[in-house]
Scaffold this active site. Structure first.
Site, short mmCIF file in Angstrom:
data_model
loop_
_atom_site.label_atom_id
_atom_site.label_comp_id
_atom_site.label_asym_id
_atom_site.label_seq_id
_atom_site.Cartn_x
_atom_site.Cartn_y
_atom_site.Cartn_z
N LYS A 286 0.96 -1.27 0.01
CA LYS A 286 0.01 -0.03 -0.04
C LYS A 286 0.96 1.30 -0.27
CE LYS A 286 -2.13 -0.82 3.74
NZ LYS A 286 -1.65 -2.18 4.36
N ARG B 186 -9.93 0.87 8.95
CA ARG B 186 -9.46 -0.38 9.16
C ARG B 186 -10.68 -1.35 10.00
NH1 ARG B 186 -3.41 0.17 9.11
NH2 ARG B 186 -2.59 -1.51 9.70
N ARG C 88 11.52 -7.40 4.04
CA ARG C 88 11.52 -5.84 4.12
C ARG C 88 12.40 -5.76 5.25
NH1 ARG C 88 5.92 -3.16 4.25
NH2 ARG C 88 6.08 -3.44 6.35
N ARG D 181 10.73 -0.98 12.77
CA ARG D 181 9.40 -0.69 13.67
C ARG D 181 9.22 -1.64 15.01
NH1 ARG D 181 4.66 -0.20 9.37
NH2 ARG D 181 3.64 -1.35 10.86
N ARG E 181 -0.75 -8.47 13.67
CA ARG E 181 -1.34 -7.59 12.52
C ARG E 181 -1.96 -8.44 11.39
NH1 ARG E 181 4.52 -5.07 11.48
NH2 ARG E 181 3.74 -4.25 9.59
P1 ADP Z 1 0.92 -2.15 8.31
O1 ADP Z 1 2.25 -1.69 7.73
O2 ADP Z 1 1.24 -3.37 9.23
O3 ADP Z 1 -0.11 -1.86 7.59
P2 ADP Z 1 0.44 0.70 9.69
O4 ADP Z 1 1.68 1.38 9.36
O5 ADP Z 1 -0.66 0.86 8.74
O6 ADP Z 1 0.69 -0.92 9.53
O7 ADP Z 1 -0.18 0.56 11.17
C1 ADP Z 1 0.68 0.10 12.22
C2 ADP Z 1 -0.11 0.08 13.46
O8 ADP Z 1 -0.89 1.29 13.56
C3 ADP Z 1 -1.36 -0.79 13.45
O9 ADP Z 1 -0.83 -1.92 13.86
C4 ADP Z 1 -2.14 0.05 14.38
O10 ADP Z 1 -1.71 -0.64 15.96
C5 ADP Z 1 -2.05 1.20 14.39
N1 ADP Z 1 -3.27 1.66 13.19
C6 ADP Z 1 -2.71 2.18 11.98
N2 ADP Z 1 -3.99 2.75 11.39
C7 ADP Z 1 -5.02 2.36 12.38
C8 ADP Z 1 -6.50 2.41 12.15
N3 ADP Z 1 -7.14 2.85 10.87
N4 ADP Z 1 -7.03 2.06 13.34
C9 ADP Z 1 -6.38 1.54 14.47
N5 ADP Z 1 -5.11 1.28 14.39
C10 ADP Z 1 -4.41 1.71 13.30
#
Ligand code: ADP
Length: 200
Positions: free
Chosen positions: A13, A88, A127, A139, A150
């Site tokens: 994404k 989400r 990655r 991270r 996740r």
């Molecule tokens: P990924 O690379 O796993 O898709 P993101 O960077 O989008 O991860 O998100 C990392 C973390 O941030 C999630 O696991 C969650 O804890 C929090 N987070 C991000 N976006 C949301 C959301 N829309 N609702 C709830 N938690 C979120």
């Protein structure tokens, strides 16, 4: 243009969002980046979400919804935006519908990057290894245990959004397993040469 990118962690994404930002002059709005920034800055939101994020679980809906609503009111969001990592959950999607209606805005498309779950872990592990090799800080949630959480959160809480948006006839699915430029072309094709809206 207002888009949502939907797909599990590691689906690509962020990579595609970056490309869409350049091609259409819109902003990328990553809730993950926003929340990580809050943690780094030590804000009250940051304190609330730090441990949740490190575990790989989702943060409270109301907190994320409020952050997105504020962000899309900023002047640089006027030409449009790509939501990456939001909504989400179904309640987040409903909240987004509400805030867009209130602001008289509509969604152009929800792009689902469909990937083979079996290879996701592998992709993310590669990655992480690449980042470490470049000397970058990984991270807090880039470890095998949080990764499993996740993926489970995606399956249970986010995957239902595929039906949610399919029913609203805005869902466009592309094959996220293809090489990056092919995924980009597939996204361009489903957007049908749409141009970013100019002005308000
Ligand atoms: P990924 O690379 O796993 O898709 P993101 O960077 O989008 O991860 O998100 C990392 C973390 O941030 C999630 O696991 C969650 O804890 C929090 N987070 C991000 N976006 C949301 C959301 N829309 N609702 C709830 N938690 C979120």
């Amino acid at each position: 243009m207002r888009l949502i990118l939907l797909g599990p962690p590691g689906a690509g994404k962020g990579t595609q969002a970056q490309r869409l930002v350049e091609a259409h002059g819109i902003i990328q709005l990553s809730t993950g980046d926003m929340l990580r920034a809050a943690v780094r800055a030590g804000t009250s939101v940051g304190h609330k979400v730090k441990d949740i994020m490190a575990s790989g679980a989702l943060c409270p809906d109301e907190l994320v919804v409020a952050a997105v609503s504020d962000r899309i009111d900023q002047p640089d969001a006027r030409n449009g935006f790509i939501l990456d990592g939001f909504p989400r959950t179904v309640p987040q999607a409903e909240a987004l519908d509400g805030m867009l209606a209130e602001k008289s805005l509509t969604l152009d498309a929800v792009i689902e990057l469909r990937v083979d779950e079996a290879i996701l872990l592998q992709r993310i592990e590669t990655r992480i290894a690449d980042m470490k090799a470049r000397g970058e800080v990984v991270r807090a949630d880039d470890n095998p245990e949080a990764l499993k959480t996740r993926l489970a959160a995606y399956r249970a809480q986010t995957a239902p959004l595929i039906d949610y948006y399919a029913q609203r006839q805005v869902l466009r699915t592309v094959d996220g397993m293809a090489p990056i430029p092919d995924v980009t072309r597939a996204i361009d094709a489903v957007l049908g040469g749409r141009k970013a809206a100019v002005g308000g």
